[in-house]
Design an enzyme around this catalytic site. Structure first.
Site, short mmCIF file in Angstrom:
data_model
loop_
_atom_site.label_atom_id
_atom_site.label_comp_id
_atom_site.label_asym_id
_atom_site.label_seq_id
_atom_site.Cartn_x
_atom_site.Cartn_y
_atom_site.Cartn_z
N GLU C 77 -24.53 68.37 82.04
CA GLU C 77 -24.07 68.35 80.62
C GLU C 77 -22.46 68.45 80.80
OE1 GLU C 77 -26.87 69.78 81.29
OE2 GLU C 77 -28.20 68.97 79.73
N HIS C 146 -35.03 75.01 72.22
CA HIS C 146 -35.18 73.63 71.85
C HIS C 146 -35.01 73.39 70.37
CE1 HIS C 146 -35.88 73.43 76.00
NE2 HIS C 146 -35.83 72.06 75.99
C1 TPP Z 1 -29.54 72.02 80.66
C2 TPP Z 1 -30.74 71.13 80.31
N1 TPP Z 1 -30.49 69.77 80.33
C3 TPP Z 1 -31.55 69.18 79.94
C4 TPP Z 1 -32.91 69.67 79.66
C5 TPP Z 1 -34.22 68.59 79.51
N2 TPP Z 1 -34.90 68.69 80.61
C6 TPP Z 1 -36.03 69.38 80.47
S1 TPP Z 1 -36.91 69.29 81.75
C7 TPP Z 1 -35.80 68.08 82.49
C8 TPP Z 1 -35.95 67.48 83.79
C9 TPP Z 1 -36.00 68.52 84.68
O1 TPP Z 1 -36.11 68.04 86.05
P1 TPP Z 1 -36.59 68.98 87.30
O2 TPP Z 1 -35.40 70.14 87.39
O3 TPP Z 1 -36.95 68.24 88.27
O4 TPP Z 1 -37.85 69.81 86.88
P2 TPP Z 1 -39.35 69.13 86.38
O5 TPP Z 1 -39.45 69.01 85.09
O6 TPP Z 1 -39.44 67.99 87.54
O7 TPP Z 1 -40.42 70.30 87.16
C10 TPP Z 1 -34.71 67.90 81.52
C11 TPP Z 1 -33.55 66.93 81.87
C12 TPP Z 1 -32.90 71.00 79.49
N3 TPP Z 1 -33.97 71.56 79.36
N4 TPP Z 1 -31.89 71.76 79.98
#
Ligand code: TPP
Ligand code: TPP
Ligand code: MG
Ligand code: MG
Lengths: 342, 325, 342, 325
Positions: C77, C146
């Site tokens: 971000e 959220h």
């Molecule tokens: C700071 C932040 N940015 C964006 C999000 C939205 N978001 C939730 S899960 C996700 C993807 C996360 O990917 P990863 O770390 O690979 O974990 P996975 O969901 O694949 O287990 C995103 C972008 C968030 N929760 N927090």
């Protein structure tokens, strides 16, 4: 802004001859008292150890308590506050320093989304007894990114207690309450008050969070102030007294819990209220206080509710400009005088 | 792992799988509100790591954290009740799927801001050291989390302070819908960053519960002995989409197929076979799991909704929510 | 909270038969219109490209404008908003998406300390024409991290324009104004309104920032609402009409500039005012609005100023709990009914 | 560098040195309010880098940024007037020492939140690419900034997008008062992190203007040609304390001595000698500098204070500050 650094609001009459302590010293003393009492209290932050803090508010702590209780950190505000949170959840009472309150923005996720919410969102399974201390406020020519009064950022987030003492004794007493609190506390130390002197706090001094102090009684108008605006409000009250306007001055001391009881009780006596806020008018704590009063205290009002607050601009560097932005005694006097004739 | 240990691990993984399946079905039928992020496919990481940890160690997980809650001893009923907004849920229905927490067994929470819990885990490890215990803390996180600032700050602090904390990346190749490779400067989002913190970077097959347990055990021993943090990248894949009803059509069919063939439960079954564990023992485990989850669904369904007044509790340590006098 | 996702506030009578557009579609449409007009407009954010955004608010942009104008980012971000700022300072008009407004906390330094201050602190040498778009608000069972209505975080910081449309047409018109603005705009898209339908915006539709809309005229009380609270206030007004209480409903549409002119003009007609805010009471925008009114509009008041706001707790997950926290039509009706008899 | 180029660089460095000395004296005599962070000792980095950049490139600096402002063409008078709260200052006395900016010559600002400007520089580079220019952007930052999250996010984004941006770390061994080695997991706070972003890490003697120019020129060429970001760690030392009146007693005497012997101006003088530049030419440069700075101090002193009404301008692009109607 000389009045900010030398005033001693709330000094009991006759205390002048007694030993005095600076607000700055009171910070270290307040922390040290709790560290002596409770081995789970530890400190962390940038340059707080050997250097004693850039505002010299942690002088002596490393020497007295050693490196296992006073930790110098990298420039990693998220790690500082995030680690403090993890430690607080697991049996410690960390006191984290964020050097300037503007830098809370660099770890805002912890203040906004993690620390104040984890107890609630786990259904009460964990507590987060930590203190985030930070140097707040303007008036010293530090410019836009080192001068803000950011207590209102925290005020938008339920789940944080917010302390902002105006005197050395309150620093000590509120620090004790903050560190002993099982709830997270953001502790705003005002840069403009560090050099201010006042009577020292007696041993065991604790000032319960959420209790405003009526520093001056008055019949005509209630002035409600916080931190560096307390000496400004007191000075304004003195000047107003010469004009036969008798102002009551309340030091809120905390934003959460917000002592609306004391404010409404004062209003019942004065029927007029003015807040004195360093922060920009938009989004300031005074607005919330005024909204409580305009609802629950409406019947008590003889005049409009007024706010003397900062202009809605970033803090400029030059003195001449900064004084135009932050409330001064003159501005408070003018606003109250005008209100008195309403 | 000995045969009985492996069988127990298998059963735990099967329990996670079944519970996730149930969560999915309940979501699809409208009984779970909000969102879910299912961990089916990731079971071996939670179960393998848990097998290497002590009950008093601390675990911090993400919004995709059902497997960690279950592996740390939360029951399917507690978890599903939370998802179904029941008063009997792990967090009294205040948290939901993204915030499963069982503090009593060291599962200190599921955090939904990517990366935010890494510094917390470092802090819990710091606390263990300050209190003179030899507990360790573990943060589980996704590949996507390796690109956020908190990752960097946590790793550096943990390394400088030599904290007993493990950072375990569950690399499932995707953020939400975007391949991690598209937005990451190095091929191994976690392991290739290890050297930047003076720690060893290790990659493990995150679908093989035995290898995960071994890798975590080794790093846990080192951390407990005072050698500082560990960083482990566990390769895995999710069986469902990212969240809710995501059909995950952004993933190439061959990739999905390849990974489904490399399933943690299948791998464990193969290993059990090789260890001479009779097929019936595995079947019995499956049957126990099926029954347990079915009972959990039933119990959660029948559990009461939370009292609306509960909305105004639990903010403060005194149990209340008063912000003013 | 079905009313949030289906209501169509501000739909002109008779528009039912016309083509309608969802609020969600309006976001993509609003951005696309500006991208067609101005080649310096580019988008960046997590999963906004091929995936069309997690809320499907950027569907079609990658296809129409290609990867040189629609950029998928890592989960970073600070890099997203920081890079947008750097680009805005050097000739581009970036539109950055922060997926959920809660995550603004992860890049708060840019919103609080950098973007709103750089023009001022350089003495006007640079401008920062960017838009930070974000999905805001609760009511959908997304839990504490959220679901927040975070427009008040931004409201504490002078130097940010703050837009929060309530209808699809306003989304398009305000998006045009935001992207064309030479000032930074935080653009709050409400999650609870994404599915809401309304009449499409005519070509070239621009809604100037800082103009509130009077959606319903009334003589007895003024309701001031924002975003998802607009349909709540309108529904409350309908119910109140049945009780012979004639409520005027104002959609503020922006917090900065704050259209106090429209509000005070309405108050001059109704003499009573109630804000309807999704955010927690403490630190909410309604407080600032009330403080303006309690000062400048005091003489117009026949009754206390009231705020229907969220409870001061994190957002809980379960519907039954969330409804207890966020204002509902019932709560608004009860508060206004009570005020009408003051 | 050719003799004349080097002499010009020397003169620029001397100008920085003198201006910093003047700033220090003015601060000590109460004519500069707030704070200052002087860059005496760091001159070769700003001047060497500037010599390798084009006028239309972008520079982003920190609160310790006087040298960058001067190297990019701000006059000593503009800078000192800003420090002395004069209307004629670079930012009209709204910014102060920490925020020197000269946008007209691509010096896009000095930022006082550690690390914050790294993503901005990446963004300016992205913008250059989008607009089809071959400008590059350079962010200068301290060793301490390598431990903050924004560093990580900026480096990764720049690498993934192959942006024409250079990250130049001025490693002066200290944060404010704490040695960087005490809080950093790797010996080279910047260069040892380069591999985590798939970029080359390079260390240069930051006090040697010739070496700095060479290193930056090479990275700038690569970046301009589309090969992506560069990361350079320039070793240096500050001659004054961190800020204001800091006497820097936390630095060991031998260390200070060693570094003062490795002074950028001395090094450049030595090189000039070796190139056969006559001592008088250097002396003349020194004299010009002394005169220029003395005149600048005088002019700044005599400049008017800002009109207080200026406090309410420049928030918005329309020049005003209205937040409500
Ligand atoms: C700071 C932040 N940015 C964006 C999000 C939205 N978001 C939730 S899960 C996700 C993807 C996360 O990917 P990863 O770390 O690979 O974990 P996975 O969901 O694949 O287990 C995103 C972008 C968030 N929760 N927090
Ligand atoms: C986010 C943030 N944290 C802390 C500070 C306070 N601070 C100002 S300068 C500084 C030290 C920076 O060290 P370094 O990056 O090495 O730069 P140097 O001052 O040595 O040039 C610190 C901690 C800040 N300005 N911003
Ligand atoms: Mg992933
Ligand atoms: Mg340094």
């Amino acid at each position: 802004m000389a009045d900010m650094t030398t005033a001693t609001p709330g000094a009991p009459a006759g205390a002048a001859a007694a030993r005095v302590i600076t607000y700055r010293e009171a910070v270290a003393e307040g922390i040290a008292r709790e560290m002596r009492r409770d081995p789970t209290v530890v400190c962390l932050g940038e340059d707080i150890g050997a250097a004693g803090g850039v505002f010299k508010t942690t002088v002596g702590l490393l020497k007295e308590f050693g490196p296992e209780r006073v930790w110098d950190t990298p420039i990693s505000e998220q790690a500082i506050v995030g680690a403090a949170m993890g430690a607080a959840m697991t049996g410690m009472r960390p006191v984290a320093e964020i050097m300037f309150s503007d830098f809370l923005a660099c770890c805002w996720d912890y203040l906004a989304n993690e620390i104040p919410k984890v107890r609630y969102m786990t259904g009460g399974q964990v507590t987060v007894p930590l203190v985030v201390r930070t140097a707040n406020g303007g008036g010293l020519g530090f410019g836009a990114q080192h001068s803000q009064a950011t207590e209102n950022w925290a005020f938008t987030v339920p789940g944080l207690k917010i302390a902002a003492p105006a005197t050395p004794a309150d620093v000590i007493g509120m620090m004790a309450a903050a560190i002993r609190s099982d709830d997270p506390v953001v502790f705003y130390e005002h840069k403009g008050l560090f050099a201010a002197k006042g009577p020292p706090a007696p041993p065991g001094h604790v000032v319960e969070l959420g209790r405003a102090a009526v520093l001056r009684e008055g019949a005509d108008v209630t002035l409600v102030a916080l931190a560096s605006m307390v000496p400004v409000a007191l000075a304004a009250a003195e000047r107003l007294a010469a004009e036969d306007i008798d102002a009551e001055v309340i030091d809120l001391r905390c934003l959460v819990p917000l002592d609306t009881t004391t404010v409404l009780a004062s209003l019942a006596r004065t029927s007029r209220l003015v807040t004195v806020e360093e922060n920009p008018y938009q989004g300031g704590w005074g607005a919330t206080l005024v909204s409580v009063v305009a609802d629950e205290g409406f019947g008590l009002l003889d005049a409009p509710l007024r706010r003397v607050a900062g202009e809605c601009v970033p803090l400029p560097f030059a003195d001449a400009l900064e004084e135009r932005v932050i409330p001064t005694v003159d501005k408070v006097v003018a606003k109250v005088r005008d209100l008195a004739t309403y | 792992m000995k045969a009985d240990e492996l069988l127990a691990a298998y059963e735990q993984m099967a329990l996670v799988r079944r519970t996730e399946r149930a969560a999915h079905d309940l979501f699809m039928s409208g009984l779970v509100k909000g969102t879910t992020h299912l961990a089916a496919g990731h079971e071996a990481i939670a179960v393998g790591a848990s097998a290497a940890l002590r009950p008093d160690d601390y675990v911090f997980a993400t919004y995709r954290g059902h497997h960690h809650a279950l592996a740390r001893g939360a029951t399917p009923e507690e978890c599903l009740a939370e998802l179904m907004s029941r008063a009997t849920g792990l967090c009294g229905a205040k948290g939901g799927s993204m915030h499963l927490t069982k503090a009593a067994s060291g599962m200190l929470g599921s955090y939904a801001i990517v990366g935010a819990h890494l510094p917390m885990a470092a802090g819990a490890a710091w606390s263990a050291r300050l209190r003179g215990t030899d507990q360790i803390a573990v943060a589980f996180f996704g590949d996507g989390a390796t690109n956020i600032g908190a990752f960097h700050e946590a790793l550096n602090l943990a390394a400088v302070w030599k904290l007993p904390v493990l950072f375990v990346c569950e690399n499932n190749l995707y953020m939400e819908y975007t391949p991690i490779a598209d937005v990451t400067a190095v091929p191994r989002p976690a392991a290739d960053r290890a050297a930047a913190y003076g720690v060893e970077g290790q990659v493990v097959d995150g679908n093989d519960v035995v290898l995960v347990r071994e890798a975590v055990a080794r790093l846990a021993d080192r951390a407990r002995a005072g050698y500082g943090p560990g960083l482990l990248e566990a390769e895995t894949y999710r069986h469902f989409g990212h969240s809710r009803a995501d059909p995950a059509t952004y993933r190439p069919a061959e990739e999905v197929e390849r990974w489904l063939k490399h399933d943690p439960l299948d791998l464990a079954r193969g290993r059990l076979r090789a260890l001479g564990v009779p097929a019936e023992a595995v079947d019995e485990a499956d049957a126990r799991v099926a029954e347990a989850v079915a009972a959990a669904v039933e119990a959660a369904r029948n559990a009461p909704a939370p009292d609306p007044r509960e909305a105004l509790t639990d903010v403060w340590a005194d149990g209340g929510a008063a912000w003013r006098t």
